[in-house]
Design a protein around this motif. Structure first.
Motif, PDB file in Angstrom:
ATOM      1  N   SER A   1       0.862  -1.184   0.000  1.00 14.33           N
ATOM      2  CA  SER A   1       0.000   0.000   0.000  1.00 14.33           C
ATOM      3  C   SER A   1       0.902   1.239   0.000  1.00 14.33           C
ATOM      4  O   SER A   1       2.073   1.166   0.409  1.00 14.33           O
TER       5      SER A   1
ATOM      6  N   ASP B   1      -3.985   6.725  -3.507  1.00 14.69           N
ATOM      7  CA  ASP B   1      -4.415   7.159  -2.174  1.00 14.69           C
ATOM      8  C   ASP B   1      -4.582   5.995  -1.212  1.00 14.69           C
ATOM      9  O   ASP B   1      -4.918   6.183  -0.031  1.00 14.69           O
TER      10      ASP B   1
ATOM     11  N   LYS C   1      -6.857   3.795  -1.003  1.00 12.76           N
ATOM     12  CA  LYS C   1      -8.223   3.456  -0.613  1.00 12.76           C
ATOM     13  C   LYS C   1      -8.838   2.344  -1.479  1.00 12.76           C
ATOM     14  O   LYS C   1      -9.831   1.743  -1.079  1.00 12.76           O
ATOM     15  N   THR C   2      -8.274   2.135  -2.655  1.00 14.72           N
ATOM     16  CA  THR C   2      -8.851   1.155  -3.573  1.00 14.72           C
ATOM     17  C   THR C   2      -7.788   0.128  -3.970  1.00 14.72           C
ATOM     18  O   THR C   2      -6.612   0.474  -4.182  1.00 14.72           O
TER      19      THR C   2
ATOM     20  N   ASN D   1     -12.376  -1.955  -1.625  1.00  8.00           N
ATOM     21  CA  ASN D   1     -11.840  -0.940  -0.722  1.00  8.00           C
ATOM     22  C   ASN D   1     -10.702  -1.553   0.087  1.00  8.00           C
ATOM     23  O   ASN D   1     -10.433  -2.756   0.001  1.00  8.00           O
ATOM     24  N   HIS D   2     -10.024  -0.750   0.911  1.00 11.38           N
ATOM     25  CA  HIS D   2      -8.815  -1.229   1.588  1.00 11.38           C
ATOM     26  C   HIS D   2      -9.125  -2.252   2.680  1.00 11.38           C
ATOM     27  O   HIS D   2      -8.208  -2.866   3.226  1.00 11.38           O
TER      28      HIS D   2
END
Length: 978
Positions: free
Chosen positions: A813, A856, A858-859, A873-874
């Motif tokens: 991430s 970002d 988030k995805t 989503n995360h």
């Protein structure tokens, strides 16, 4: 339409007094003789015009020699020969022969040579037909081949016309004299030049039986070197065929030879099958005497298959050799393959002769009064391809059919080196009618028949020297009949490319002779492939080879069986189609609608034995091939037992797994293993890892017990210094044993391609070694050596062990706190940095090939073999599914701002989507699967890598910018520098 060949033959004897030229005595006769030679032996039929009219017509008084030829007659005839007026078509070949007077004269201040006509009148400036005008006719003529022979004084001036002849024409210019030299006529006999010309056209002076412009010129030069005249000659590089001794059959533009294919029982094959008439008659007599099980033996390449089909079967179906045999039942000839009894049943069902009562234990033919003929070809496949139980079942079924059906005639063709194997099955052997029929090598007469007879059928000529060379080469080379047919086929192709209708020795030598022709062609086909296609082709030829104790044989394989992680079905299908095309014909493909079911086979075992490059591949892979086939057979057994992932009895463990790993280390780059075997090895590795982990725990427990026992013993039984020393020795031995166990475990794990696990065990051994500094000798040396070995093979510092299958992709991430892994088990797992699993993302129906985080964080995007991309989503909640690709998706990437997603696929395309999954653009241009996609740091450029050995650059809207070439193999990944 047959191309027209036309000739204008002029022979002038009569010259009136006012011409100032004397009459000639044999010019007209010379013309008539040349015309007769062309009519009788012309390579193509000549349409001949003669001047004077009737020159070539023989009546009561012989050849007409009294006619006059006027200038305008000759001018019109020459114009019509080289430039006929519309709508008349020009001939392909135009031949002009002139015999008469020639003169050199200055006209308008320019020297010229004239062919003197009967109305020449020098006193008023009329001399005849000027050679300059002849040159103008040739310059504008559409005729492809020009032949001009002049027998007159000063005729050498003809060669000054060479600049008028276009470079695309073939030509033959021969003159009786040099440009300043008069000619000689032997009164009432022949012109010196024409005498040599006629001898040169005489086929008795040419052992090859063909006269062309080149050997005619050489003959005339040699013959006239003994005369007072010197001819001048100019020939184009391309020879013009002139006369031949071969019978004037209508030429058929089709090849009478069969390359590496066997001759079938169809008329077009049987009519060109020659050289086996005696054996064919022998077989007919054996069938006529009601022999019911005949075995035909011969070496590979001796022509057994063709003998049974184009020889025996064709004659029986004609019904001439045996009365009424045209009404017999004929089953389709077949080969046993891997399932011989099934093939036997299929052939009978196809022939509508199987009495199907729902019981598969036996095969029964329906009742019929007429004989039933069954041909089983390549019977050795029972021993090279079939399993022992299947072989016995097939032989029993065959024996049962012969017992129950007294009108069944079975003919077996088998390689003679397998004759001894038949003795293992006495029940079948006792039914064979003796003597066996041996197909020996052809003798010289039979070889000549096989070469010449098919050519005669289609009007194809063969140089005599070529025929003799072929006979000599084949006579000394047993088993070379397939190579002979292949070479003759290639010679025919070359002749048609040259627009010739005969076969040349020179071409044979250029092709490489009886051995070199196949070698050269196979190399040409292979070299024309791309690097990736060559890798597939090499694998195909090796897969189609069955290694034998004495001789290697063919092996049939279906396309679906060959699919693996490197070679898709589409790639295998495309390459096999190229190799099997009518231009190449190195392998054959069966005709199934589903490409997965297509069966491949080499076109002939001659390819296996005589192609040098394949021989080199086999030599370097012989050991590997044995292991490969063993692994694939074990994988099939594993599949038959349900692909159990925890059954140690069917998986590769211990020495077998080590052998598999050694095979992959040595031969893995050849990409030979099929997909099932690859999966089998992967599952076996996983099982081994589980067992190793359990053994490690047991080993540690065992050592702990030893140490604990030592401590207890020390606490409760220490009575003296002597006992203390004994206890210390026992403890040291236990510690040294533990170090040895850990070192050995490290070595084993490294051998099994698990370097990280090997490093962990090696480090444990080293830690204990530091504490036990008294350990010396082999134990210390081996512990350090195993650690050093594992250090070279690993760069990892932690391991995530919860994934149940192979991991294809991993990503961090953006904040570096989460790791995502994509696996063959159809899932994606999220982990923290300590290796603790956080979430499992499920939803894909096939293996997951790629995973990435949005900028970002988030995805998460995942690509899969199920042709989709999924967004999450995360925390692992499913958001969207992107559909549109027609094949597996190999790679997925976010643009730097996170608004665009790019996906690469096995369908040769890249697609762009917005972050909500809406399709934006499709990037097309790659010629093979796309393996990787990446955005540049500023997001304006996209790079894609492909199996077509290239990388392409595109703008962010999908417009192609550049193609990066240079790789010789598929490009597997692409990345931009920061």
């Amino acid at each position: 339409m047959t191309p027209e060949w036309e000739a204008l033959i002029v022979g002038i004897n009569r010259y009136p007094e006012y011409t100032n030229f004397n009459d000639l005595t044999v010019a007209a006769l010379d013309g008539a003789n040349v015309a007769q030679r062309l009519e009788q032996y012309g390579y193509e039929p000549f349409r001949i015009q003669d001047l004077p009219l009737g020159l070539t017509q023989k009546g009561a008084g012989g050849v007409s020699s009294t006619g006059l030829v006027k200038l305008e007659e000759l001018r019109e005839a020459v114009a019509n020969l080289f430039n006929p007026p519309p709508p008349n078509q020009p001939p392909e070949t135009a031949l002009f022969f002139f015999s008469g007077h020639g003169c050199r004269q200055e006209v308008d201040g320019q020297q010229d040579v004239f062919l003197v006509t009967s109305d020449a009148f020098p006193d008023v400036g009329i001399y005849g037909y000027p050679l300059r005008e002849l040159g103008q006719q040739i310059a504008t003529s559409p005729v492809k081949q020009v032949v001009i022979w002049l027998d007159c004084c000063y005729s050498g001036e003809l060669l000054s016309l060479l600049p008028f002849i276009p470079t695309d024409k073939a030509y033959c210019l021969i003159t009786a004299t040099r440009s300043y030299e008069p000619g000689v006529e032997i009164s009432h006999e022949q012109g010196v030049f024409t005498k040599a010309l006629l001898a040169g056209l005489n086929l008795e002076n040419h052992p090859d039986g063909i006269v062309n412009s080149h050997n005619l010129a050489l003959f005339i030069e040699q013959r006239m070197s003994r005369t007072g005249q010197r001819p001048l000659i100019a020939n184009s590089k391309q020879a013009i065929l002139l006369t031949t001794q071969f019978p004037k059959l209508s030429f058929q533009d089709k090849c009478p030879y069969r390359s590496l294919s066997y001759f079938t029982a169809l008329p077009e094959d049987a009519l060109v099958f020659h050289g086996r008439s005696q054996l064919t008659q022998q077989l007919i007599e054996r069938v006529k005497t009601k022999d019911r099980l005949l075995v035909v033996l011969g070496a590979s390449g001796s022509g057994k298959s063709s003998l049974l089909r184009a020889g025996l079967l064709y004659q029986l179906k004609l019904g001439q050799a045996i009365a009424g045999s045209d009404r017999w039942h004929y089953l389709e000839p077949f080969t046993p393959g891997v399932a011989p009894k099934q093939r036997l049943q299929e052939v009978q069902e196809l022939g509508k002769l199987l009495d199907n009562k729902g019981d598969n234990s036996s095969l029964t033919l329906v009742a019929t009064s007429e004989p039933v003929v069954m041909i089983i070809d390549q019977f050795e496949e029972c021993f090279t391809m079939g399993q022992p139980d299947q072989r016995l079942e097939f032989f029993n079924s065959l024996s049962e059919l012969l017992d129950n059906k007294d009108n069944l005639i079975v003919l077996i063709a088998m390689r003679s080196d397998f004759r001894g194997r038949l003795r293992e099955y006495p029940q079948l052997v006792e039914k064979i009618n003796k003597p066996l029929i041996n197909v020996d090598h052809l003798n010289r007469q039979e070889i000549e028949e096989a070469i010449a007879k098919p050519a005669e059928l289609v009007g194809l000529g063969i140089e005599g020297r070529l025929k003799q060379q072929l006979i000599n080469d084949v006579e000394d080379y047993p088993g070379s009949l397939p190579l002979l047919q292949y070479t003759l086929t290639e010679l025919w192709k070359q002749s048609r490319q040259q627009q010739e209708r005969f076969l040349r020795l020179e071409t044979y030598q250029q092709l490489g002779g009886i051995e070199g022709t196949l070698e050269k062609r196979a190399n040409q086909v292979f070299d024309s492939l791309s690097a990736e296609e060559q890798s597939v082709a090499r694998r195909l030829f090796l897969e189609l080879t069955q290694v034998g104790d004495t001789l290697d044989t063919r092996r049939r394989v279906s396309l679906g069986e060959l699919v693996n992680s490197h070679h898709s079905l589409e790639l295998l299908d495309a390459v096999s189609q190229t190799l099997a095309s009518s231009e190449n014909r190195l392998i054959t493909r069966s005709h199934q609608e589903n490409s997965q079911d297509v069966v491949l086979d080499v076109v002939h075992e001659a390819l296996i034995r005589h192609w040098g490059r394949l021989l080199e591949w086999k030599q370097s892979y012989t050991e590997g091939m044995v292991v490969e086939r063993k692994l694939e057979a074990a994988a099939e057994e594993w599949q038959q037992k349900g692909k159990k992932r925890d059954d140690a009895g069917v998986l590769l463990l211990g020495g077998k797994l080590v052998e598999a790993q050694e095979y992959l280390n040595k031969y893995g780059k050849l990409r030979m293993l099929d997909g099932l075997a690859e999966e089998y090895i992967q599952v076996s590795r996983h099982k081994h890892k589980q067992i190793t982990r359990n053994r490690r725990l047991v080993a540690v427990g065992f050592v702990s017990v030893l140490v604990l026992g030592t401590v207890i013993s020390t606490a409760f039984g220490l009575q003296s210094r002597k006992q203390a020393i004994k206890v210390e020795e026992q403890a040291r031995k236990a510690e040294e044993s533990e170090i040895k166990v850990l070192s050995q475990l490290s070595e084993l794990l490294f051998t099994l391609d698990q370097p990280f696990d090997a490093l962990k065990e090696g480090l444990k051994a080293l830690g204990k070694l530091k504490q036990a500094n008294w350990v010396k000798g082999d134990t210390r040396i081996k512990a350090i050596a195993s650690l050093r070995e594992s250090l070279y093979g690993v760069k990892e510092f932690n391991s995530l062990d919860e994934q149940s299958e192979a991991v294809y992709s991993v990503a961090f991430s953006p904040d570096g706190q989460t790791i995502a892994t994509a696996s063959i088990d159809n899932t994606v797992k999220l982990w923290n940095l300590k290796g603790k699993p956080l979430h499992t993302l499920t939803g894909h129906s096939d293996y997951v090939t790629s995973v990435t985080f949005s900028p970002d964080g988030k995805t998460i995007a995942t690509a899969s073999g199920d042709k989709t991309v999924k967004l999450w989503n995360h925390q692992g909640k499913h958001l969207h599914t992107l559909t549109g690709h027609s094949h597996y998706v190999t790679s997925v990437a976010f643009s730097p701002e996170g608004q665009t997603i790019a996906t690469a696929s096995g369908d040769n395309t890249v697609k762009l989507w917005n972050h909500q999954g809406k399709h934006l653009h499709t990037l097309t241009g790659h010629r093979n699967f796309v393996t990787s996609v990446a955005f540049s740091p500023e997001g304006q450029t996209i790079a894609t890598a492909s199996g077509d050995n290239t990388v392409k650059l595109w703008n962010h809207q999908g417009k192609p910018l550049h193609t990066l070439t240079g790789h010789s193999e598929p490009v597997m990944s692409v990345a931009f520098s920061p």
